[in-house]
Design an enzyme around this catalytic site. Sequence first.
Site, PDB file in Angstrom:
ATOM      1  N   TYR A 193      -2.114  -6.328 -11.528  1.00  0.00           N
ATOM      2  CA  TYR A 193      -1.546  -6.896 -10.008  1.00  0.00           C
ATOM      3  C   TYR A 193      -0.368  -8.145 -11.110  1.00  0.00           C
ATOM      4  CZ  TYR A 193      -4.508  -5.463  -6.922  1.00  0.00           C
ATOM      5  OH  TYR A 193      -5.192  -4.643  -6.034  1.00  0.00           O
ATOM      6  N   GLU A 249       0.864  -1.536  -0.473  1.00  0.00           N
ATOM      7  CA  GLU A 249       0.023   0.231   0.254  1.00  0.00           C
ATOM      8  C   GLU A 249       0.412   1.290  -0.034  1.00  0.00           C
ATOM      9  OE1 GLU A 249      -2.349  -0.388  -0.804  1.00  0.00           O
ATOM     10  OE2 GLU A 249      -3.147  -2.241  -1.099  1.00  0.00           O
TER      11      GLU A 249
END
Length: 614
Positions: A440, A355
């Site tokens: 991803y 993150e």
Amino acid sequence: MKKIFFIYFLTLGILSNSQINKYYQQQADYKMNIDVDVKNYQYTGHQKITYTNNSPDTLSVFYFHLYWNAFQPNSMMDQKLQELSKTADKRMITPEGTSRISLLKNNEIGYQKIKSLKQEGIPVKYTVEETILKVQPAKPILPYTTTQFEMEWTSQIPTIIRRAGRNNVEGVDLTMTQWYPKVVEYDYEGWHTFDYISREFQGVFGNYHVTIAIDQNYIIGASGVLQNPKDVKGYLTDAKPMVKKNKTQWIFKAENIHDFAWAADPDYSVDSISISNGPLVYLIYQNNGQTKYWHQAKPYIKKYFALMKENFGAYPYPTYSFIQSGDGGMEYGMCSMILGNAKSLESLIGLMFHEASHSWFQHILASNESMRAWLDEGFTSYAEHRMMAKILPESAKNYPNPHINSVELYTVFNKSGQEEVMGIFSDHFKTNKGYSTAAYIKGELFLLQLEYIVGKQTFSKIMKNYFDTWKFKHPTDRDFIHIAQKISGMDLKWYWNYMTYTTRSIDYAIKSVEKKGENTKVTLENLGNFPMPIDVYVTYTDGSKQIYNIPLNMMHNYKKQESDLNQINLPYWKWTQKEYEFSLNVSPENIKTIEIDATYRMADINRENNIYPK
């Protein structure tokens, strides 16, 4: 006379072309006052927005996002969940596959209702198109001018289903993300009025001054820098909260960011870490037995910011906050919302690293995730795994590279027939698995294979140059490839095209190894439909090793030596040519192994035919 007109129109054409080719970006500065009713999970808001049109276009229409309107039965987000059913995100459906949004009651839904909207003091007309507010300005916004909007609105905080809402699974009261009417981005691709379906979003860079009034027993973690730490609880041990009508005002400022988020809970603890030549990092979480790893994560966080600076570029903001809240992990300006009850220190660190890495690839390099999610999610995943291997080396388990799990996951999914091209808009993938693989995993492989193509040292220069050139802007993949080609001296358009616009697969093989006099003839074969340059690693019986580098003809250049092993550059392999031969100056009995891509950086779907002897 004709000659004069010709020169006049020629000049106009030159000016027009220079305007078209000149980069620009808009700016939106917010000044907000928010009053929270924690008992009824509602708030009222007032904001003044100073908007600067840096484009050469006159804007005769204007847009805002109203994200929370998605959390209502029969919304587009609800319809998409019902379509996906049991294949949808598990957080957003019941065990039976029913959309949780469809079950929301009136006091559980989310909404953002506009009470008034003015431009330069003049009321404007607007229509609500679910999660988009379409505005008819009182006057057009001319090129290179600034205008002001003033808005009052009310909101209801939804039951948390995706990212934002109240009372998450760990008991955090308020997760205030995508929570305010937000200006829509406008650039050379036009207005980015993407409906909120649940995935990605972007925003306009600007400055935020946000004042939040909330019950005095709450502690807030947020984007930006807290302006009045002495007036609130939690941030200073000697603070004497300034309470008015049982509420405390929290004032935050943030400069040059494109989103503002916050969370609030009465049980938060606030801890901090000072990073040398870096930000002050806050840890805002419920300090209990379930969050025991947060304190242990501190030294790893210090190493993380130092290594990210070394590998990609310096984090430029004064603070960063890890805030326990939300429904998993999600990045915002100068902060992340993450679940705090980790099963292990490694899993918590991995989530934090992922993150926080978004700060580089989404909040500083603010690419448009709604259109090109892989340009953020994939680059972030690459950074996460690279940092984990450096800071927690046991997580890499002595693999040839720290991205090998992603390589294997991709090659398996490629064979499933469910893969979709990376270039599809984020919310338009047929399946969640298709999206996550493209954004991803394949996005991460985009960088890993580029490193393989150009070499580690050149790749490092590309990443640093990309960051330095495009920080605080909105780069596209075209901008990235432009830098990669400039730094490497290679033509890389073929690679960009195959990766982003196709689902073709790589499969190179060692077809044969034959004795030819005192030498060995090696024949390679391209069994796939995705051309690549090839590194062939030869290990001899005496223990010595060599790399034979075979560039693709479309590259028009060679990779510089990237390791201590002797690298021998062979002639180009033409992309139209299925087989390739070269000779080794030893006989086969002096060869222990021959292997294509021993570093496992190429997403070859069949590695069994990459090695000799089999």
